[in-house]
Design an enzyme around this catalytic site. Structure first.
Site, PDB file in Angstrom:
ATOM      1  N   ASP A 240       0.868  -1.180   0.000  1.00  0.00           N
ATOM      2  CA  ASP A 240       0.000   0.000   0.000  1.00  0.00           C
ATOM      3  C   ASP A 240       0.908   1.235   0.000  1.00  0.00           C
ATOM      4  OD1 ASP A 240      -2.350  -1.621   0.340  1.00  0.00           O
ATOM      5  OD2 ASP A 240      -1.722  -1.909   2.409  1.00  0.00           O
TER       6      ASP A 240
ATOM      7  N   THR B 279       2.498 -11.143  -8.927  1.00  0.00           N
ATOM      8  CA  THR B 279       1.388 -11.297  -7.988  1.00  0.00           C
ATOM      9  C   THR B 279       0.086 -10.884  -8.667  1.00  0.00           C
ATOM     10  OG1 THR B 279       1.356  -9.054  -7.093  1.00  0.00           O
ATOM     11  CG2 THR B 279       2.941 -10.589  -6.113  1.00  0.00           C
TER      12      THR B 279
HETATM   13  C1  LIG Z   1      -1.707  -4.057  -1.809  1.00  0.00           C
HETATM   14  S1  LIG Z   1      -1.597  -5.533  -0.889  1.00  0.00           S
HETATM   15  C2  LIG Z   1      -0.334  -6.433  -1.787  1.00  0.00           C
HETATM   16  C3  LIG Z   1      -0.410  -7.908  -1.537  1.00  0.00           C
HETATM   17  C4  LIG Z   1       0.619  -8.762  -2.279  1.00  0.00           C
HETATM   18  N1  LIG Z   1       1.983  -8.393  -1.927  1.00  0.00           N
HETATM   19  C5  LIG Z   1       0.427  -8.689  -3.771  1.00  0.00           C
HETATM   20  O1  LIG Z   1       1.238  -8.062  -4.463  1.00  0.00           O
HETATM   21  O2  LIG Z   1      -0.560  -9.265  -4.264  1.00  0.00           O
HETATM   22  C6  LIG Z   1      -0.716  -5.019   0.570  1.00  0.00           C
HETATM   23  C7  LIG Z   1      -0.757  -6.035   1.710  1.00  0.00           C
HETATM   24  O3  LIG Z   1       0.062  -5.575   2.772  1.00  0.00           O
HETATM   25  C8  LIG Z   1      -0.556  -5.913   4.009  1.00  0.00           C
HETATM   26  N2  LIG Z   1      -0.017  -5.000   5.033  1.00  0.00           N
HETATM   27  C9  LIG Z   1      -0.001  -3.643   5.000  1.00  0.00           C
HETATM   28  N3  LIG Z   1       0.591  -3.161   6.106  1.00  0.00           N
HETATM   29  C10 LIG Z   1       0.950  -4.222   6.869  1.00  0.00           C
HETATM   30  C11 LIG Z   1       1.603  -4.373   8.118  1.00  0.00           C
HETATM   31  N4  LIG Z   1       1.993  -3.312   8.809  1.00  0.00           N
HETATM   32  N5  LIG Z   1       1.821  -5.603   8.597  1.00  0.00           N
HETATM   33  C12 LIG Z   1       1.421  -6.695   7.871  1.00  0.00           C
HETATM   34  N6  LIG Z   1       0.784  -6.626   6.680  1.00  0.00           N
HETATM   35  C13 LIG Z   1       0.570  -5.403   6.176  1.00  0.00           C
HETATM   36  C14 LIG Z   1      -2.043  -5.746   3.747  1.00  0.00           C
HETATM   37  O4  LIG Z   1      -2.826  -6.500   4.648  1.00  0.00           O
HETATM   38  C15 LIG Z   1      -2.155  -6.257   2.295  1.00  0.00           C
HETATM   39  O5  LIG Z   1      -2.486  -7.632   2.238  1.00  0.00           O
END
Ligand SMILES: C[S@@+](CC[C@H](N)C(=O)[O-])C[C@H]1O[C@@H](n2cnc3c(N)ncnc32)[C@H](O)[C@@H]1O
Length: 217
Positions: free
Chosen positions: A119, A196
């Protein structure tokens, strides 16, 4: 609810409370001996979502150990299910916040960290998974001066932030730096070829993929 229920049955999923303390993570310092059963390097994906990258790397490199971490249990379910169905002993998943990473792994236990399509957090720099405060947490679980961080993103501002405001000012050794990975003349490194869910979506929309990797010395 069905996914959360099934998550409880996966031998490859470790779920920790948001306020985890080191003594609540029995594998801390023992992931290689007590989970993977070998001394190969551990590669960690932070914010792994459905675990696409972790699974993709684990298929390509069966001799290495992979672990995906995310806070969202319903997303992790997908990776756990695939790794279980494909009988992948070199894969684990962890449900906790990246903020607590040093309570789950001991110093020196992790060799590399991938941050894939995080994100961008445009208004909250401290929440960016490549911000200096997160890098300090990652440093705690790397061998001293040796850990490698990879960032793959479609987000121009996040890439510029990581490169120009974090990595270059700190003087970290850059191993690879590309503002448009798929436009490069040289063949793309195998580890970068995994795509991904989000990467496939952004490519279909015509966005460019940025990639930077560096040594967190
Ligand atoms: C935009 S998604 C990308 C998922 C994956 N890497 C992909 O490319 O398909 C970002 C992921 O980061 C996780 N995330 C964001 N901040 C986090 C944190 N502080 N600790 C653990 N997970 C986190 C969110 O739950 C989400 O699943």
């Amino acid at each position: 609810m069905a996914k959360f229920e099934e998550n409880l049955s996966f031998a490859n999923l470790f779920q920790f409370p948001a306020t985890i303390q080191p003594w609540q993570a029995p594998l801390r310092g023992k992931w290689k001996s007590d989970y993977y059963g070998n001394e190969g390097p551990i590669v960690l994906e932070i914010g792994c979502g459905k675990g696409d990258y972790t699974i993709g790397l684990a298929r390509r490199y069966p001799e290495r150990n992979f672990v995906g971490l995310d806070i969202k249990g319903a997303r992790l379910w997908r990776g756990c299910k695939t790794a279980t169905e494909e009988n992948m002993p070199n894969v684990a998943f962890i449900r906790t916040r990246a903020e607590f990473i040093d309570r789950v792994f001991a110093p020196g236990e992790v060799s590399e960290i991938w941050i894939t399509f995080p994100d961008p957090q445009p208004s909250k720099p401290n929440k960016r998974l490549c911000s200096p405060s997160f890098l300090e947490r990652y440093r705690k679980i790397f061998p001293e001066g040796k850990g490698v961080v990879h960032l793959k993103t479609d987000d121009t501002e996040l890439y510029a932030y990581c490169r120009n405001e974090v990595v270059l000012p700190a003087g970290y050794e850059v191993l690879h730096d590309s503002p448009d990975l798929y436009a490069e003349a040289t063949p793309i490194a195998e580890a970068c070829q995994v795509q991904t869910f989000y990467e496939r979506r952004w490519l279909a929309e015509g966005r460019t993929i940025k990639y930077i990797s560096f040594k967190l010395s």
